[in-house]
Design an enzyme around this catalytic site. Sequence first.
Site, PDB file in Angstrom:
ATOM      1  N   ASP A  33      42.880  41.892  50.573  1.00  0.00           N
ATOM      2  CA  ASP A  33      42.785  42.172  48.599  1.00  0.00           C
ATOM      3  C   ASP A  33      43.728  42.053  48.349  1.00  0.00           C
ATOM      4  O   ASP A  33      44.534  43.305  48.321  1.00  0.00           O
ATOM      5  CB  ASP A  33      41.802  44.325  48.968  1.00  0.00           C
ATOM      6  CG  ASP A  33      40.472  43.793  50.492  1.00  0.00           C
ATOM      7  OD1 ASP A  33      39.789  43.157  49.342  1.00  0.00           O
ATOM      8  OD2 ASP A  33      40.299  44.700  50.957  1.00  0.00           O
ATOM      9  N   MET A 135      29.113  41.590  47.765  1.00  0.00           N
ATOM     10  CA  MET A 135      30.505  42.792  48.049  1.00  0.00           C
ATOM     11  C   MET A 135      29.414  43.763  47.620  1.00  0.00           C
ATOM     12  O   MET A 135      27.978  43.783  47.476  1.00  0.00           O
ATOM     13  CB  MET A 135      31.067  42.989  46.336  1.00  0.00           C
ATOM     14  CG  MET A 135      32.223  42.137  46.085  1.00  0.00           C
ATOM     15  SD  MET A 135      33.482  42.131  47.172  1.00  0.00           S
ATOM     16  CE  MET A 135      34.077  44.184  47.165  1.00  0.00           C
ATOM     17  N   ASP A 173      31.087  42.900  52.006  1.00  0.00           N
ATOM     18  CA  ASP A 173      32.680  43.737  51.837  1.00  0.00           C
ATOM     19  C   ASP A 173      32.360  45.312  51.454  1.00  0.00           C
ATOM     20  O   ASP A 173      32.065  44.804  50.097  1.00  0.00           O
ATOM     21  CB  ASP A 173      33.649  42.879  51.279  1.00  0.00           C
ATOM     22  CG  ASP A 173      34.925  43.772  51.187  1.00  0.00           C
ATOM     23  OD1 ASP A 173      35.355  44.811  51.849  1.00  0.00           O
ATOM     24  OD2 ASP A 173      35.536  42.434  50.267  1.00  0.00           O
TER      25      ASP A 173
HETATM   26  C1  DX5 Z   1      36.666  46.683  47.945  1.00  0.00           C
HETATM   27  C2  DX5 Z   1      38.107  45.442  48.875  1.00  0.00           C
HETATM   28  C3  DX5 Z   1      37.174  45.698  50.070  1.00  0.00           C
HETATM   29  C4  DX5 Z   1      37.880  47.551  50.801  1.00  0.00           C
HETATM   30  C5  DX5 Z   1      36.920  47.228  51.700  1.00  0.00           C
HETATM   31  O1  DX5 Z   1      37.675  45.801  47.178  1.00  0.00           O
HETATM   32  O2  DX5 Z   1      37.084  44.481  48.407  1.00  0.00           O
HETATM   33  O3  DX5 Z   1      37.668  44.461  51.144  1.00  0.00           O
HETATM   34  O4  DX5 Z   1      38.455  47.418  51.021  1.00  0.00           O
HETATM   35  O5  DX5 Z   1      36.876  48.899  52.631  1.00  0.00           O
HETATM   36  P1  DX5 Z   1      35.784  49.602  53.096  1.00  0.00           P
HETATM   37  O6  DX5 Z   1      36.017  49.314  54.296  1.00  0.00           O
HETATM   38  O7  DX5 Z   1      37.416  50.807  53.208  1.00  0.00           O
HETATM   39  O8  DX5 Z   1      34.779  49.746  51.858  1.00  0.00           O
HETATM   40 ZN    ZN Z   2      37.801  42.329  50.230  1.00  0.00          ZN
END
Ligand code: DX5
Ligand code: ZN
Length: 214
Positions: A33, A135, A173
């Site tokens: 990320d 997302m 995600d």
């Molecule tokens: C959020 C990121 C995700 C996040 C996922 O902006 O894109 O990849 O880190 O983490 P969890 O699984 O903890 O929601």
């Molecule tokens: Zn991500």
Amino acid sequence: MKIAPSLLACDFSKMGEELVKVDKGGADWIHLDVMDGHFVPNLTIGPAIIKALRPLSKMPFDVHLMITDPINYIDAFVDAGADIITFHIEANSDINATIDKINSYGIKSGLVIKPDTPAESVFPYLSKIYMVLIMTVEPGFGGQSFMEDMMPKAKIIRDEAKRRGLDIVIEADGGISSKTIKAVADAGIDVSVSGTGVFKAKDVKAEIELLKSY
Ligand code: DX5
Ligand code: ZN
């Protein structure tokens, strides 16, 4: 289900070891990320860190750009060893030019849509991308709650791809763990990102195995 642990939830003081741990635990991809403190209100890692991690694993590096001007940084992330680069359709760069730039390096490209962005917004680009990332939280932070109401977007995208005879990988995600993975699997998602779910589990390997069993 393929699982892409997000290093955002790992112990940053030993990122390399954390990467190797999920690789040995059976992860399919590693999710990285990248945040610029402008497109999202948080700062994370850039190409130098990804390049340093690259020799430690053969897993595909799935680089999720949450940055305002992705087109300016594609070269750097390709050089760092990205296998897949996804960027937000809501970002400022010209979408076609950015996809073309990623594809020109022979790596895979993808578009990411935030929760408020309709699934149909990716339709004009479906024929030239490898993946759509849906997302299931607002981008910016790990550890948020999974938004199950995003799941119908997968069918909308899948149906359109089928209608046009296109193969598309769909990734989700945000907030995905053993508690929420069933809804993701039922929606026909191919790849699940999991940060907190994987890295905060007591037994990382068992958690990855469980998530992959869906
Ligand atoms: C959020 C990121 C995700 C996040 C996922 O902006 O894109 O990849 O880190 O983490 P969890 O699984 O903890 O929601
Ligand atoms: Zn991500």
